[in-house]
Design a protein around this motif. Sequence first.
Motif, PDB file in Angstrom:
ATOM      1  N   ALA A  50      30.821  35.380  31.689  1.00 25.08           N
ATOM      2  CA  ALA A  50      31.089  36.498  32.597  1.00 25.08           C
ATOM      3  C   ALA A  50      32.457  36.398  33.248  1.00 25.08           C
ATOM      4  O   ALA A  50      33.108  37.414  33.494  1.00 25.08           O
ATOM      5  N   THR A  51      32.913  35.177  33.529  1.00 25.66           N
ATOM      6  CA  THR A  51      34.210  35.016  34.187  1.00 25.66           C
ATOM      7  C   THR A  51      35.332  35.574  33.327  1.00 25.66           C
ATOM      8  O   THR A  51      36.208  36.300  33.811  1.00 25.66           O
ATOM      9  N   ALA A  52      35.311  35.252  32.036  1.00 30.64           N
ATOM     10  CA  ALA A  52      36.350  35.745  31.132  1.00 30.64           C
ATOM     11  C   ALA A  52      36.268  37.258  30.968  1.00 30.64           C
ATOM     12  O   ALA A  52      37.289  37.963  30.999  1.00 30.64           O
ATOM     13  N   ALA A  53      35.063  37.769  30.790  1.00 28.65           N
ATOM     14  CA  ALA A  53      34.894  39.211  30.602  1.00 28.65           C
ATOM     15  C   ALA A  53      35.358  39.981  31.830  1.00 28.65           C
ATOM     16  O   ALA A  53      36.076  40.990  31.723  1.00 28.65           O
ATOM     17  N   LEU A  54      34.963  39.509  33.001  1.00 33.64           N
ATOM     18  CA  LEU A  54      35.339  40.202  34.230  1.00 33.64           C
ATOM     19  C   LEU A  54      36.840  40.092  34.484  1.00 33.64           C
ATOM     20  O   LEU A  54      37.457  41.034  35.002  1.00 33.64           O
ATOM     21  N   LEU A 263      40.153  45.655  44.575  1.00 34.37           N
ATOM     22  CA  LEU A 263      40.138  44.827  43.367  1.00 34.37           C
ATOM     23  C   LEU A 263      40.449  43.370  43.701  1.00 34.37           C
ATOM     24  O   LEU A 263      39.873  42.451  43.104  1.00 34.37           O
ATOM     25  N   GLY A 264      41.353  43.164  44.656  1.00 36.07           N
ATOM     26  CA  GLY A 264      41.665  41.802  45.076  1.00 36.07           C
ATOM     27  C   GLY A 264      40.455  41.113  45.695  1.00 36.07           C
ATOM     28  O   GLY A 264      40.218  39.922  45.453  1.00 36.07           O
ATOM     29  N   THR A 265      39.693  41.855  46.483  1.00 32.42           N
ATOM     30  CA  THR A 265      38.493  41.291  47.093  1.00 32.42           C
ATOM     31  C   THR A 265      37.449  40.943  46.038  1.00 32.42           C
ATOM     32  O   THR A 265      36.839  39.863  46.074  1.00 32.42           O
ATOM     33  N   VAL A 266      37.226  41.838  45.084  1.00 33.86           N
ATOM     34  CA  VAL A 266      36.256  41.581  44.012  1.00 33.86           C
ATOM     35  C   VAL A 266      36.681  40.371  43.191  1.00 33.86           C
ATOM     36  O   VAL A 266      35.852  39.519  42.830  1.00 33.86           O
ATOM     37  N   ALA A 267      37.985  40.283  42.898  1.00 39.00           N
ATOM     38  CA  ALA A 267      38.482  39.148  42.123  1.00 39.00           C
ATOM     39  C   ALA A 267      38.207  37.833  42.837  1.00 39.00           C
ATOM     40  O   ALA A 267      37.768  36.851  42.225  1.00 39.00           O
ATOM     41  N   TYR A 268      38.464  37.784  44.143  1.00 40.28           N
ATOM     42  CA  TYR A 268      38.231  36.544  44.890  1.00 40.28           C
ATOM     43  C   TYR A 268      36.745  36.208  44.957  1.00 40.28           C
ATOM     44  O   TYR A 268      36.341  35.050  44.805  1.00 40.28           O
ATOM     45  N   MET A 269      35.915  37.213  45.146  1.00 40.57           N
ATOM     46  CA  MET A 269      34.483  36.980  45.295  1.00 40.57           C
ATOM     47  C   MET A 269      33.855  36.500  43.990  1.00 40.57           C
ATOM     48  O   MET A 269      32.969  35.634  44.001  1.00 40.57           O
ATOM     49  N   ILE A 271      35.744  35.589  40.861  1.00 39.49           N
ATOM     50  CA  ILE A 271      36.488  34.713  39.957  1.00 39.49           C
ATOM     51  C   ILE A 271      37.404  33.785  40.738  1.00 39.49           C
ATOM     52  O   ILE A 271      37.117  32.610  40.938  1.00 39.49           O
ATOM     53  N   GLU A 272      38.518  34.323  41.198  1.00 42.41           N
ATOM     54  CA  GLU A 272      39.530  33.586  41.938  1.00 42.41           C
ATOM     55  C   GLU A 272      40.462  34.605  42.583  1.00 42.41           C
ATOM     56  O   GLU A 272      40.451  35.778  42.208  1.00 42.41           O
ATOM     57  N   ILE A 315      44.082  30.426  26.168  1.00 47.07           N
ATOM     58  CA  ILE A 315      44.314  31.428  27.203  1.00 47.07           C
ATOM     59  C   ILE A 315      43.296  31.226  28.321  1.00 47.07           C
ATOM     60  O   ILE A 315      42.108  31.009  28.080  1.00 47.07           O
ATOM     61  N   THR A 316      43.765  31.246  29.551  1.00 42.40           N
ATOM     62  CA  THR A 316      42.912  31.023  30.715  1.00 42.40           C
ATOM     63  C   THR A 316      42.361  32.350  31.227  1.00 42.40           C
ATOM     64  O   THR A 316      42.702  33.428  30.730  1.00 42.40           O
ATOM     65  N   ALA A 317      41.526  32.256  32.259  1.00 45.74           N
ATOM     66  CA  ALA A 317      41.017  33.482  32.890  1.00 45.74           C
ATOM     67  C   ALA A 317      42.162  34.315  33.435  1.00 45.74           C
ATOM     68  O   ALA A 317      42.148  35.551  33.355  1.00 45.74           O
ATOM     69  N   ASN A 318      43.196  33.649  33.976  1.00 44.32           N
ATOM     70  CA  ASN A 318      44.352  34.388  34.475  1.00 44.32           C
ATOM     71  C   ASN A 318      45.121  35.039  33.334  1.00 44.32           C
ATOM     72  O   ASN A 318      45.656  36.142  33.479  1.00 44.32           O
ATOM     73  N   GLY A 319      45.166  34.368  32.174  1.00 48.68           N
ATOM     74  CA  GLY A 319      45.798  34.972  31.006  1.00 48.68           C
ATOM     75  C   GLY A 319      45.071  36.214  30.551  1.00 48.68           C
ATOM     76  O   GLY A 319      45.691  37.203  30.133  1.00 48.68           O
TER      77      GLY A 319
END
Length: 408
Positions: A50-54, A263-269, A271-272, A315-319
């Motif tokens: 899920a982390t990669a997909a999201l 989107l920034g809030t969702v990303a932090y909650m 993933i990162e 490739i990382t999640a950030n990639g």
Amino acid sequence: MTELPSTRADRQPFQRLARTTGVRLGLAVALLIGLTSTAYWLHATPGRGATAALSLLLGASLGFVFQRGRFCYFCILRDWIEFRNTGPVYAILAALAAGSIGYTLVFGIFLPNPFSGRLPPEAHIGPVSWVLAAGGLAFGLGMALSGACVSGHLYRLGEGSTRAPVALLGVLAGFGLGFLSWNQLYLATIADAPVIWLPARLGYGGALFLQLVLLGGIAFLLLRNVPELPPRPAQRFDLAGVWAVLFHQRWPALVTGALVGLLGTVAYMRIEPLGVTSQLGSLARTGMDQVGLLPTTLFGLDRLAGCATQVVQTITANGLLISGLVLGSLTAALLANRFQPDRLTMRGAGSALVGGILQGWGAMVALGCTVGTLLSGISAFAVSGWLFGLTMLAGVWLGIRSSLHRLV
């Protein structure tokens, strides 16, 4: 009845336009299908999930919003500094306000007691020192030289920018210079620099109140330079009108900023914290390690919060996030007919490369860029985010006043 030649000739431009629109729409739909299919595959892939997909889908959403709202830090600041138009600045202010509110809610889950002496997990709260200020200044000058920040170049890749790839290559080189200078800077200053998190001193309510007052005060001071927009003609509420609002017209600054903050809030909650330089820095770090240029030890770097870099082989999640950002921007650009590759000149390539190098060095020593250190940092109530933002603004101002942005 035989059609008159002149009538057929008159219709040819419209037929060509219809074919072009159909091709663009088809490509955009294909990209959307490809993104969702890839996200589904990533979700089912062991080791990704899920982390990669999201990450991919959040990046695509961010790229779409960036393109539709023209959320380019340099362009926004240039309009303010050069043309005295502060209207677009409200997108940044709205993003910071929405992010601050969202992060407060998430912090309440992750760390209910801000006075515990601990920092929230993975939040971009960094040390405050002159190195951070120097990084912000260099980053701002690089923005003026190259015509955009790192996130701006990424979403402009989707619009066909020919300077963006050159600038991003410069960013990789700048990260390399940052790694080479890191140990000296860390031992001289960063190791003993204070890490200041506002809720640890004011509580969540006090920190949020202070930050919203600051953002509101800036918004009030900028009101006098908001241009008076001409009245828009009444728009019919039909499919054509909705299509024009969503895909042709620039989205309002407040809407764009609120979506970026959300989107920034969702990303932090999930993933990162949002950031766009972790994968780029990791590529530079890996390349230097492979050719023997990377210092054996990078003192303290991997213990600090920010856009972390590492030696990677995949490739990382950030990639995945920045890949989605480029593809999301391309999708929006195709729908809006904004995919317009430009001509690259030697002068433009040179300024983009040097600007990218400055941004890469600045992002490395500041542990992030306008997204990671400024947006995610200020949303997390980090004083480091405010210092980076102020010095970055000073760098952009110096660059514009020196006409560096005209070297294209």
